[in-house]
Design a protein around this motif. Structure first.
Motif, PDB file in Angstrom:
ATOM      1  N   GLY A  58       0.833  -1.136  -0.017  1.00 61.47           N
ATOM      2  CA  GLY A  58       0.151  -0.039  -0.001  1.00 61.47           C
ATOM      3  C   GLY A  58       0.861   1.276  -0.006  1.00 61.47           C
ATOM      4  O   GLY A  58       0.255   2.350   0.323  1.00 61.47           O
ATOM      5  N   LYS A  59       2.173   1.197  -0.177  1.00 61.65           N
ATOM      6  CA  LYS A  59       2.934   2.345  -0.141  1.00 61.65           C
ATOM      7  C   LYS A  59       2.460   3.505  -1.131  1.00 61.65           C
ATOM      8  O   LYS A  59       2.208   4.628  -0.683  1.00 61.65           O
ATOM      9  N   ASN A  60       2.009   3.118  -2.614  1.00 65.87           N
ATOM     10  CA  ASN A  60       1.589   4.055  -3.434  1.00 65.87           C
ATOM     11  C   ASN A  60       0.354   4.823  -2.938  1.00 65.87           C
ATOM     12  O   ASN A  60       0.089   6.132  -3.000  1.00 65.87           O
ATOM     13  N   VAL A  61      -0.891   3.986  -2.256  1.00 64.78           N
ATOM     14  CA  VAL A  61      -1.700   4.331  -1.873  1.00 64.78           C
ATOM     15  C   VAL A  61      -1.579   5.458  -0.617  1.00 64.78           C
ATOM     16  O   VAL A  61      -2.184   6.749  -0.664  1.00 64.78           O
ATOM     17  N   VAL A  62      -0.734   5.115   0.210  1.00 60.74           N
ATOM     18  CA  VAL A  62      -0.207   6.056   1.597  1.00 60.74           C
ATOM     19  C   VAL A  62       0.253   7.321   0.841  1.00 60.74           C
ATOM     20  O   VAL A  62      -0.158   8.440   1.496  1.00 60.74           O
ATOM     21  N   PHE A  63       1.316   7.108  -0.141  1.00 64.15           N
ATOM     22  CA  PHE A  63       1.457   8.535  -0.636  1.00 64.15           C
ATOM     23  C   PHE A  63       0.965   9.284  -1.333  1.00 64.15           C
ATOM     24  O   PHE A  63       1.025  10.461  -1.140  1.00 64.15           O
ATOM     25  N   ALA A  64      -0.138   8.551  -2.111  1.00 64.41           N
ATOM     26  CA  ALA A  64      -1.043   9.446  -2.825  1.00 64.41           C
ATOM     27  C   ALA A  64      -2.120  10.185  -1.682  1.00 64.41           C
ATOM     28  O   ALA A  64      -2.404  11.445  -1.872  1.00 64.41           O
TER      29      ALA A  64
END
Length: 310
Positions: free
Chosen positions: A139-145
């Motif tokens: 979920g790294k990309n989701v958290v960053f977004a």
């Protein structure tokens, strides 16, 4: 009729007369070549570019010059339009400012809050950027977004929830209340993440082979190589804290915790305003920012260039 004599340039390998001395260069050399139209056009374009840059510099510096001139004008006013020359300059406005407000205490409050806020944003932003750029987790990309989405939320929307939170924690009217909203910055994390991603991963792999862990890689490889981006974030964070007005206005009540923008707002009267005193306070607020920017200008340009921002 006798044949016409023709002049021929001497050769470099031959000799002149019976003395055997080498011949001198030809005295019939051609003049300088004419300037090509393309080169002449390039000269005009360069002159136009410099003229445009000079005009832009004058436009940008004019408000600051007007501020300084108004602050040293006796009973200066903005109603008469801009003046760039003072017949009888005086520092009465600065004396009135120092007598009206505890300016040195206010400047000290603004300075140390801006410095601490900047350091906190550098620490939290650098660690978060390393995590988003180098560590893999679900979920790294989701958290960053989602984290970047907070950039679209204006401060005016967050004032009431933040005030309720500070009041519940008992931090209202304290230095911690001024620092709490600026511990982390989404823009700083984004800028630093771009800088960390620009560092070759081969350096991390080589350090890992030597037995280095994430903390050592972060401290000895990543941080030294992203110093231009760190300088850029530092200047933006310092400016944001130094110029912050809305949040100190909401959370601060005591004069001893007053920051510079909040103190300058008290100079405006309900019916009349001494503009020379207001401009003197503006000079106090502009000079530190200008010094910080000039010191970090080279790093700011390099940081923006390497981060991919346009």
């Amino acid at each position: 009729m006798p044949d016409q004599l023709t002049l021929q340039p001497p050769t470099s390998s031959g000799s002149s007369g019976s003395s055997g001395a080498p011949s001198s260069p030809s005295t019939y050399a051609a003049g300088p070549p004419p300037v090509s139209p393309a080169r002449r056009r390039f000269g005009w374009l360069t002159a136009l570019r410099y003229a445009a840059v000079l005009a832009g510099a004058v436009v940008m510096l004019f408000p600051f010059l007007w501020t300084v001139v108004t602050s040293i004008t006796p009973e200066g006013s903005l109603a008469d339009g801009p003046k760039l020359w003072v017949d009888d300059p005086t520092t009465a406005a600065y004396d009135t400012l120092l007598a009206t407000l505890p300016m040195w205490r206010i400047l000290l409050n603004s300075f140390w809050i801006a410095v601490v806020s900047t350091l906190l944003q550098l620490v939290t932003g650098t660690m978060a950027a390393y995590g988003f750029a180098r560590l893999g987790f679900k979920g790294k990309n989701v958290v960053f977004a989602l984290y970047l989405a907070t950039l679209m939320v204006p401060m005016q929307v967050l004032v009431v929830p933040l005030f309720i939170e500070m009041k519940a924690l008992g931090l209202q009217d304290t230095y911690m209340a001024l620092l709490a909203p600026s511990i982390a910055s989404a823009f700083g994390v984004f800028l630093l993440k771009q800088a960390v991603e620009g560092v070759p991963r081969e350096l991390d792999e080589a350090a890992t082979i030597d037995g280095a862990g994430h903390l050592r890689i972060f401290a000895t490889i990543i941080v030294p190589l992203i110093r231009p981006a760190l300088a850029t974030v530092a200047v933006f964070a310092f400016m944001g804290s130094w110029n912050s007005f809305l949040w100190p206005l909401v959370v601060i009540r005591s004069p001893e915790f007053m920051t510079l923008p909040l103190g300058l707002s008290t100079l405006h009267g309900q019916f009349t305003t001494e503009w020379d005193v207001v401009m003197a306070g503006s000079v106090f607020s502009i000079v530190p920012i200008a010094i910080v920017y000039l010191l970090a200008q080279r790093h700011i340009i390099a940081g923006v260039a390497h981060s991919g921002l346009k």
